[in-house]
Design a protein around this motif. Structure first.
Motif, short mmCIF file in Angstrom:
data_model
loop_
_atom_site.label_atom_id
_atom_site.label_comp_id
_atom_site.label_asym_id
_atom_site.label_seq_id
_atom_site.Cartn_x
_atom_site.Cartn_y
_atom_site.Cartn_z
N SER A 62 0.83 -1.20 0.00
CA SER A 62 0.00 0.00 0.00
C SER A 62 0.86 1.25 0.00
O SER A 62 0.61 2.21 -0.76
CB SER A 62 -0.92 0.01 1.23
OG SER A 62 -1.83 -1.06 1.19
N LEU A 63 1.91 1.27 0.82
CA LEU A 63 2.80 2.42 0.86
C LEU A 63 3.64 2.52 -0.40
O LEU A 63 3.85 3.62 -0.93
CB LEU A 63 3.72 2.32 2.08
CG LEU A 63 3.11 2.68 3.43
CD1 LEU A 63 4.06 2.32 4.56
CD2 LEU A 63 2.77 4.16 3.48
N ASP A 65 2.90 1.54 -3.41
CA ASP A 65 2.06 2.01 -4.52
C ASP A 65 1.69 3.49 -4.38
O ASP A 65 1.43 4.18 -5.36
CB ASP A 65 0.79 1.18 -4.61
CG ASP A 65 1.04 -0.24 -5.09
OD1 ASP A 65 2.15 -0.52 -5.58
OD2 ASP A 65 0.13 -1.09 -4.93
N ALA A 66 1.69 3.99 -3.13
CA ALA A 66 1.30 5.38 -2.89
C ALA A 66 2.26 6.37 -3.55
O ALA A 66 1.87 7.49 -3.88
CB ALA A 66 1.22 5.65 -1.39
N TYR A 67 3.51 5.97 -3.76
CA TYR A 67 4.47 6.85 -4.41
C TYR A 67 3.99 7.28 -5.80
O TYR A 67 4.28 8.38 -6.26
CB TYR A 67 5.83 6.17 -4.54
CG TYR A 67 6.65 6.16 -3.27
CD1 TYR A 67 7.59 7.15 -3.02
CD2 TYR A 67 6.48 5.17 -2.31
CE1 TYR A 67 8.35 7.14 -1.87
CE2 TYR A 67 7.22 5.16 -1.14
CZ TYR A 67 8.16 6.15 -0.93
OH TYR A 67 8.90 6.14 0.24
N LYS A 96 0.55 6.35 -6.96
CA LYS A 96 -0.91 6.39 -7.05
C LYS A 96 -1.55 7.43 -6.13
O LYS A 96 -2.74 7.71 -6.25
CB LYS A 96 -1.49 5.02 -6.74
CG LYS A 96 -1.12 3.96 -7.77
CD LYS A 96 -1.74 2.60 -7.41
CE LYS A 96 -1.39 1.54 -8.44
NZ LYS A 96 -1.98 0.22 -8.09
N ALA A 123 -1.58 9.43 -1.96
CA ALA A 123 -1.55 9.14 -0.52
C ALA A 123 -2.70 8.23 -0.09
O ALA A 123 -3.78 8.22 -0.71
CB ALA A 123 -1.60 10.45 0.26
N ILE A 124 -2.45 7.49 0.98
CA ILE A 124 -3.39 6.49 1.47
C ILE A 124 -3.88 6.87 2.87
O ILE A 124 -3.36 7.81 3.50
CB ILE A 124 -2.73 5.10 1.53
CG1 ILE A 124 -1.53 5.11 2.48
CG2 ILE A 124 -2.32 4.65 0.13
CD1 ILE A 124 -0.90 3.75 2.73
N ARG A 182 3.39 9.50 2.65
CA ARG A 182 2.48 8.76 1.76
C ARG A 182 1.13 8.54 2.44
O ARG A 182 0.26 7.87 1.88
CB ARG A 182 3.11 7.43 1.38
CG ARG A 182 4.04 7.46 0.15
CD ARG A 182 5.16 8.45 0.20
NE ARG A 182 6.13 8.17 1.24
CZ ARG A 182 7.25 8.85 1.42
NH1 ARG A 182 7.51 9.91 0.66
NH2 ARG A 182 8.09 8.54 2.39
N ALA A 195 -2.29 10.36 3.73
CA ALA A 195 -3.04 11.56 3.36
C ALA A 195 -3.08 12.57 4.50
O ALA A 195 -3.29 12.22 5.67
CB ALA A 195 -4.45 11.19 2.93
N ASP A 206 6.51 4.22 6.89
CA ASP A 206 6.70 5.04 5.69
C ASP A 206 8.13 5.58 5.61
O ASP A 206 8.34 6.73 5.21
CB ASP A 206 5.67 6.18 5.71
CG ASP A 206 5.60 6.94 4.39
OD1 ASP A 206 6.02 6.38 3.36
OD2 ASP A 206 5.12 8.08 4.42
#
Length: 261
Positions: free
Chosen positions: A13-14, A16-18, A20, A22-23, A143, A145, A157
């Protein structure tokens, strides 16, 4: 913890946040008091980055300033990895678009001339191991939100690491008063953050001792040539395109960076 909340899945999840975006906070999916799990997540993504060719050049210490701890609602330091492709020279122009929610803080960086891998390290060992210091700026990024982070979130993170900008005039420790040195961070002509050496766990060298012992405990001791970003000397400041930051720290030459679209 179910399979969907495994360290590997949370790391994904983290990771991919780079690209896609912030999560939501990871702490809502786990036992947020399990700091060892947070470091497992960090290490999993470090493994992925390393497999993609990123080169580790050192470590950063986070949350050493009580001012920054107050900003984020945490009460202890943490650490993360520093990568070669995120290291910039003073005076660099950097695009804000490569970050999600960038902020900046002024720090002292140390470069080691010998390993810190012995048992029962003391402050003397750290002093003997440091080759020189330079002024530095750290770009911190999250990352998660809205920077809605806990200690668990920021450790997972990579200690909210984004990049570093380093000064180019090395100074030996013998010429520095690391406890009493004053720091000013300016955006253009306006001073936006102030602090002093003792804001960093009492002394940036004490922060480095904390890190060295942590890295030995985790089987990844600091080595000669590593850069240690020792921790913020004052509050972090949000970054936007058009900003030009300059940090001045007593005894060290200034370090600056400009942000562009």
């Amino acid at each position: 913890m179910n399979d969907n909340n495994s360290a590997a899945n949370l790391a994904t999840s983290l990771f991919d946040a780079y690209t896609k975006g912030a999560i939501t906070p990871l702490r809502d999916q786990v036992d947020a008091t399990d700091i060892s799990l947070a470091y497992q997540i960090q290490q999993e993504n470090h493994r992925r980055w390393s497999e993609q060719g990123r080169v580790t050049i050192g470590r950063k210490i986070g949350l050493t300033s009580t001012a920054v701890q107050a900003q984020l609602g945490v009460d202890q330091p943490d650490y993360g990895m520093v990568y070669a492709d995120t290291c910039y020279c003073s005076g660099a122009q950097i695009s804000v678009s490569q970050f999600l929610q960038p902020k900046i803080e002024a720090e002292i960086a140390f470069v080691l001339k010998s390993d810190l891998d012995a048992d029962n390290l003391t402050i003397i060992d750290v002093i003997n191991a440091v080759d020189y210091a330079v002024a530095a700026l750290e770009i911190v990024d999250s990352r998660v939100a809205n920077w809605d982070i806990s200690l668990f979130d920021t450790i997972a993170d990579n200690a909210s690491y984004g990049g570093i900008i380093v000064g180019t005039t090395p100074v030996p420790l013998s010429q520095l008063d690391l406890e009493n040195c004053k720091m000013q961070l300016a955006n253009g002509d306006a001073v936006v953050s102030e602090g002093e050496g003792r804001a960093c766990l009492g002394n940036p060298l004490l922060a480095t001792l904390w890190l060295a012992n942590m890295m030995i405990e985790n089987g990844q001791p600091l080595k000669a040539g590593d850069v240690v970003l020792s921790g913020a000397l004052g509050p972090m400041i949000a970054v936007k395109s058009g900003d030009r930051f300059t940090a001045s720290i007593d005894g060290l030459n200034s370090v600056s960076v400009s942000f562009i679209d």
